[in-house]
Design a protein around this motif. Structure first.
Motif, mmCIF file in Angstrom:
data_model
loop_
_atom_site.group_PDB
_atom_site.id
_atom_site.type_symbol
_atom_site.label_atom_id
_atom_site.label_comp_id
_atom_site.label_asym_id
_atom_site.label_seq_id
_atom_site.Cartn_x
_atom_site.Cartn_y
_atom_site.Cartn_z
ATOM 1 N N GLY A 285 0.998 -1.253 0.021
ATOM 2 C CA GLY A 285 0.589 -0.068 -0.310
ATOM 3 C C GLY A 285 0.456 1.334 -0.042
ATOM 4 N N THR A 286 2.075 1.038 -0.223
ATOM 5 C CA THR A 286 2.743 2.293 -0.657
ATOM 6 C C THR A 286 3.145 3.296 -1.581
ATOM 7 O OG1 THR A 286 5.166 1.526 -0.888
ATOM 8 C CG2 THR A 286 4.693 1.433 1.228
ATOM 9 N N GLU A 287 3.459 4.594 -1.885
ATOM 10 C CA GLU A 287 4.268 5.137 -3.241
ATOM 11 C C GLU A 287 4.489 4.288 -3.813
ATOM 12 O OE1 GLU A 287 2.948 8.142 -6.277
ATOM 13 O OE2 GLU A 287 1.897 7.305 -4.512
ATOM 14 N N VAL A 288 5.792 3.010 -3.204
ATOM 15 C CA VAL A 288 6.574 2.323 -4.062
ATOM 16 C C VAL A 288 5.829 0.705 -5.086
ATOM 17 C CG1 VAL A 288 8.702 0.690 -4.328
ATOM 18 C CG2 VAL A 288 8.206 2.944 -2.620
ATOM 19 N N GLU A 289 5.421 0.925 -3.912
ATOM 20 C CA GLU A 289 4.470 -0.597 -4.830
ATOM 21 C C GLU A 289 3.189 0.122 -5.910
ATOM 22 O OE1 GLU A 289 1.162 -4.023 -2.649
ATOM 23 O OE2 GLU A 289 0.644 -1.756 -1.693
ATOM 24 N N SER A 290 2.853 0.959 -5.760
ATOM 25 C CA SER A 290 1.848 1.606 -7.108
ATOM 26 C C SER A 290 2.680 2.291 -8.206
ATOM 27 C CB SER A 290 1.128 3.286 -6.290
ATOM 28 O OG SER A 290 0.785 3.529 -6.815
ATOM 29 N N GLY B 94 4.829 -1.951 -14.747
ATOM 30 C CA GLY B 94 4.417 -2.870 -14.889
ATOM 31 C C GLY B 94 5.461 -4.311 -14.262
ATOM 32 N N LYS B 95 6.109 -3.934 -12.622
ATOM 33 C CA LYS B 95 6.996 -4.561 -12.475
ATOM 34 C C LYS B 95 6.066 -5.304 -10.643
ATOM 35 C CE LYS B 95 10.204 -3.983 -14.933
ATOM 36 N NZ LYS B 95 10.685 -5.305 -15.775
ATOM 37 N N LYS B 96 6.516 -6.549 -10.139
ATOM 38 C CA LYS B 96 5.561 -6.946 -8.932
ATOM 39 C C LYS B 96 7.130 -6.366 -7.837
ATOM 40 C CE LYS B 96 2.753 -10.401 -10.815
ATOM 41 N NZ LYS B 96 2.784 -12.506 -11.321
#
Length: 94
Positions: A43-48, A54-56
């Motif tokens: 749930g972070t900006e990095v995850e977004s 297109g990276k998991k």
């Protein structure tokens, strides 16, 4: 390294990075440890950002962990963990 003035999110990432470094028995917290710690948080900006690219996040964490495993020849105990000079410089400027 005094992290008391950092945000609670930043302190949480640094705590996880310490755990990652200890897991691989590394004497210092390196940028790779911070990367793994950052992408492990949901749930972070990095995850977004990673998702937009297109990276998991789990894939990034796994690849980085594999790299860290290769570096595991630098063994130490958990009590002696420090931030490397380059990591300290980054954290100081953050």
């Amino acid at each position: 390294m005094d992290i008391a003035s950092y945000s609670s999110d930043s302190r949480a990432v640094i705590k996880i990075a310490k755990e990652v470094a200890a897991e691989f028995r590394h004497a210092e917290i390196e940028v790779e440890h911070l990367l793994v710690a950052t992408v492990r948080q949901e749930g972070t900006e990095v995850e977004s950002i990673l998702t937009q690219l297109g990276k998991k996040p789990s894939g990034v964490a796994s690849l980085t962990a594999a790299h860290l495993k290769e570096q595991s020849s630098r063994a130490t105990s958990r009590e002696n963990l420090t931030a490397s000079p380059s990591t300290q410089a980054v954290l100081t400027q953050a």
